[in-house]
Motif scaffolding. Structure first.
Motif, PDB file in Angstrom:
ATOM      1  N   LEU A 155       0.391   9.543  -6.331  1.00  0.00           N
ATOM      2  CA  LEU A 155       0.141   8.736  -5.140  1.00  0.00           C
ATOM      3  C   LEU A 155       1.366   8.088  -4.509  1.00  0.00           C
ATOM      4  CD1 LEU A 155      -3.169   6.859  -6.058  1.00  0.00           C
ATOM      5  CD2 LEU A 155      -2.858   8.663  -4.358  1.00  0.00           C
ATOM      6  N   ALA A 156       2.565   8.505  -4.886  1.00  0.00           N
ATOM      7  CA  ALA A 156       3.752   7.910  -4.250  1.00  0.00           C
ATOM      8  C   ALA A 156       3.609   7.993  -2.733  1.00  0.00           C
ATOM      9  CB  ALA A 156       5.010   8.626  -4.705  1.00  0.00           C
ATOM     10  N   PRO A 157       3.795   6.888  -2.027  1.00  0.00           N
ATOM     11  CA  PRO A 157       3.562   6.888  -0.579  1.00  0.00           C
ATOM     12  C   PRO A 157       4.606   7.692   0.179  1.00  0.00           C
ATOM     13  CG  PRO A 157       4.489   4.800  -1.290  1.00  0.00           C
ATOM     14  CD  PRO A 157       4.181   5.570  -2.535  1.00  0.00           C
ATOM     15  N   SER A 158       4.205   8.183   1.335  1.00  0.00           N
ATOM     16  CA  SER A 158       5.105   8.862   2.259  1.00  0.00           C
ATOM     17  C   SER A 158       5.475   7.921   3.397  1.00  0.00           C
ATOM     18  CB  SER A 158       4.438  10.121   2.823  1.00  0.00           C
ATOM     19  OG  SER A 158       4.087  11.004   1.787  1.00  0.00           O
ATOM     20  N   GLU A 159       6.414   8.338   4.224  1.00  0.00           N
ATOM     21  CA  GLU A 159       6.905   7.468   5.290  1.00  0.00           C
ATOM     22  C   GLU A 159       5.829   7.098   6.299  1.00  0.00           C
ATOM     23  OE1 GLU A 159      10.280   9.233   7.146  1.00  0.00           O
ATOM     24  OE2 GLU A 159      11.587   8.963   5.398  1.00  0.00           O
ATOM     25  N   GLU A 160       4.827   7.970   6.471  1.00  0.00           N
ATOM     26  CA  GLU A 160       3.804   7.695   7.473  1.00  0.00           C
ATOM     27  C   GLU A 160       2.721   6.740   6.980  1.00  0.00           C
ATOM     28  OE1 GLU A 160       2.470  11.633   5.504  1.00  0.00           O
ATOM     29  OE2 GLU A 160       4.348  10.638   6.033  1.00  0.00           O
ATOM     30  N   HIS A 161       2.745   6.398   5.696  1.00  0.00           N
ATOM     31  CA  HIS A 161       1.729   5.500   5.149  1.00  0.00           C
ATOM     32  C   HIS A 161       2.103   4.042   5.391  1.00  0.00           C
ATOM     33  CE1 HIS A 161       0.847   9.013   2.225  1.00  0.00           C
ATOM     34  NE2 HIS A 161       0.140   9.130   3.330  1.00  0.00           N
ATOM     35  N   TYR A 162       1.091   3.192   5.336  1.00  0.00           N
ATOM     36  CA  TYR A 162       1.269   1.750   5.515  1.00  0.00           C
ATOM     37  C   TYR A 162       1.070   1.050   4.174  1.00  0.00           C
ATOM     38  CZ  TYR A 162       0.382   3.066  10.384  1.00  0.00           C
ATOM     39  OH  TYR A 162       0.433   3.668  11.614  1.00  0.00           O
ATOM     40  N   PHE A 163       1.589  -0.170   4.068  1.00  0.00           N
ATOM     41  CA  PHE A 163       1.366  -0.926   2.840  1.00  0.00           C
ATOM     42  C   PHE A 163       1.364  -2.417   3.118  1.00  0.00           C
ATOM     43  CE2 PHE A 163       5.983  -0.378   3.077  1.00  0.00           C
ATOM     44  CZ  PHE A 163       6.442  -1.660   2.859  1.00  0.00           C
ATOM     45  N   ILE A 164       0.615  -3.118   2.291  1.00  0.00           N
ATOM     46  CA  ILE A 164       0.655  -4.577   2.265  1.00  0.00           C
ATOM     47  C   ILE A 164       0.664  -5.005   0.799  1.00  0.00           C
ATOM     48  CG2 ILE A 164      -0.592  -4.858   4.457  1.00  0.00           C
ATOM     49  CD1 ILE A 164      -3.053  -5.656   2.720  1.00  0.00           C
ATOM     50  N   LEU A 165       1.241  -6.145   0.518  1.00  0.00           N
ATOM     51  CA  LEU A 165       1.149  -6.749  -0.812  1.00  0.00           C
ATOM     52  C   LEU A 165       0.160  -7.896  -0.743  1.00  0.00           C
ATOM     53  CD1 LEU A 165       4.893  -6.785  -1.940  1.00  0.00           C
ATOM     54  CD2 LEU A 165       3.087  -5.199  -2.621  1.00  0.00           C
ATOM     55  N   LYS A 166      -0.669  -8.001  -1.772  1.00  0.00           N
ATOM     56  CA  LYS A 166      -1.711  -9.020  -1.766  1.00  0.00           C
ATOM     57  C   LYS A 166      -1.559  -9.940  -2.981  1.00  0.00           C
ATOM     58  CE  LYS A 166      -5.339  -6.283  -4.045  1.00  0.00           C
ATOM     59  NZ  LYS A 166      -5.642  -7.232  -5.097  1.00  0.00           N
ATOM     60  N   PRO A 167      -1.803 -11.232  -2.803  1.00  0.00           N
ATOM     61  CA  PRO A 167      -1.632 -12.167  -3.914  1.00  0.00           C
ATOM     62  C   PRO A 167      -2.872 -12.368  -4.772  1.00  0.00           C
ATOM     63  CG  PRO A 167      -1.978 -13.388  -1.891  1.00  0.00           C
ATOM     64  CD  PRO A 167      -1.971 -11.934  -1.515  1.00  0.00           C
ATOM     65  N   LYS A 168      -4.053 -12.025  -4.241  1.00  0.00           N
ATOM     66  CA  LYS A 168      -5.305 -12.275  -4.964  1.00  0.00           C
ATOM     67  C   LYS A 168      -6.189 -11.032  -4.900  1.00  0.00           C
ATOM     68  CE  LYS A 168      -6.106 -15.918  -6.472  1.00  0.00           C
ATOM     69  NZ  LYS A 168      -5.786 -16.486  -7.803  1.00  0.00           N
ATOM     70  N   HIS A 169      -7.458 -11.186  -5.246  1.00  0.00           N
ATOM     71  CA  HIS A 169      -8.349 -10.042  -5.393  1.00  0.00           C
ATOM     72  C   HIS A 169      -8.557  -9.259  -4.100  1.00  0.00           C
ATOM     73  CE1 HIS A 169      -9.206 -12.535  -8.902  1.00  0.00           C
ATOM     74  NE2 HIS A 169      -9.679 -11.450  -9.492  1.00  0.00           N
ATOM     75  N   SER A 170      -9.011  -9.925  -3.052  1.00  0.00           N
ATOM     76  CA  SER A 170      -9.329  -9.215  -1.814  1.00  0.00           C
ATOM     77  C   SER A 170      -8.074  -8.819  -1.056  1.00  0.00           C
ATOM     78  CB  SER A 170     -10.204 -10.091  -0.909  1.00  0.00           C
ATOM     79  OG  SER A 170     -10.370  -9.472   0.349  1.00  0.00           O
ATOM     80  N   ALA A 171      -8.086  -7.615  -0.497  1.00  0.00           N
ATOM     81  CA  ALA A 171      -6.960  -7.161   0.322  1.00  0.00           C
ATOM     82  C   ALA A 171      -6.873  -7.915   1.647  1.00  0.00           C
ATOM     83  CB  ALA A 171      -7.084  -5.665   0.592  1.00  0.00           C
TER      84      ALA A 171
END
Length: 197
Positions: free
Chosen positions: A84-100
């Motif tokens: 599942l290593a992301p590609s350049e076209e993918h998006y990402f966020i980091l989350k601190p708790k359970h819900s995204a």
């Protein structure tokens, strides 16, 4: 062009250094394999793929560093990166708790993408996936949980699926059903017609 459906991959990058993490790891690897198939379908249809991952409690690490830490860890963590290593076209966020959705820019990103339907994959089904599904429904997103692409400990899996199904907040569908609906939506987008309801 508006993209009504997005794949949200939740917390599959992990060091498994939490209580029961070692027991959950093989189920996460299995879910990652199934998620990779979904991701390939979303990529083929040019539909958004978004990684929403726990920040491991490290507020100075970004997402690429988090993925690399999993690669360096070896074992299940590294196997998931292989799938599942992301590609350049993918998006990402980091989350601190359970819900995204909690304290993240996810709502802003989804609005920018024009997303109205979410497909959820990842772990743990009975915690972060469940919390995200409930929050997505409360924000009036049509929400689907990918049955084969979510991980949970065996004794928690079925109760969590039943909770989701009985709530009426989400649909629980197989990968095959999700990919078929994605193909149907894409064809209607190309013709400019609305899909049947």
């Amino acid at each position: 062009m508006e993209q009504p459906t997005a794949l949200l991959i939740i917390d599959l990058f992990s060091l498994f250094d939490f209580p029961q993490g070692r027991q959950l790891a093989p189920y996460a690897v299995h879910a990652a394999q199934r998620t990779a198939r979904l991701r390939a379908a979303f990529d083929a249809h040019r539909s958004p793929v978004i990684y929403a991952n726990d920040n491991f409690g490290n507020w100075q690490r970004d997402f690429p560093q988090l993925v690399e830490a999993c690669r360096q860890k070896g074992g299940a963590s590294a196997r998931i990166v292989e799938y599942l290593a992301p590609s350049e076209e993918h998006y990402f966020i980091l989350k601190p708790k359970h819900s995204a959705f909690l304290a993240t820019p996810l709502p802003v990103l989804l609005a920018k993408l024009g997303t109205r339907r979410l497909v959820l994959a990842g772990m743990a089904l009975d915690a972060c996936v469940l919390a995200t599904a409930i929050d997505a429904n409360s924000r009036e997103y049509a929400t689907v949980v990918a049955r084969e692409a979510v991980a949970a400990l065996p004794d928690r899996r079925q109760p969590a699926l039943q909770t989701l199904q009985r709530s009426g907040a989400v649909e629980v569908l197989s990968n095959r059903q999700i990919i078929a609906s994605l193909s149907s939506t894409s064809s209607y987008q190309r013709t400019g017609l609305a899909p049947p309801r």
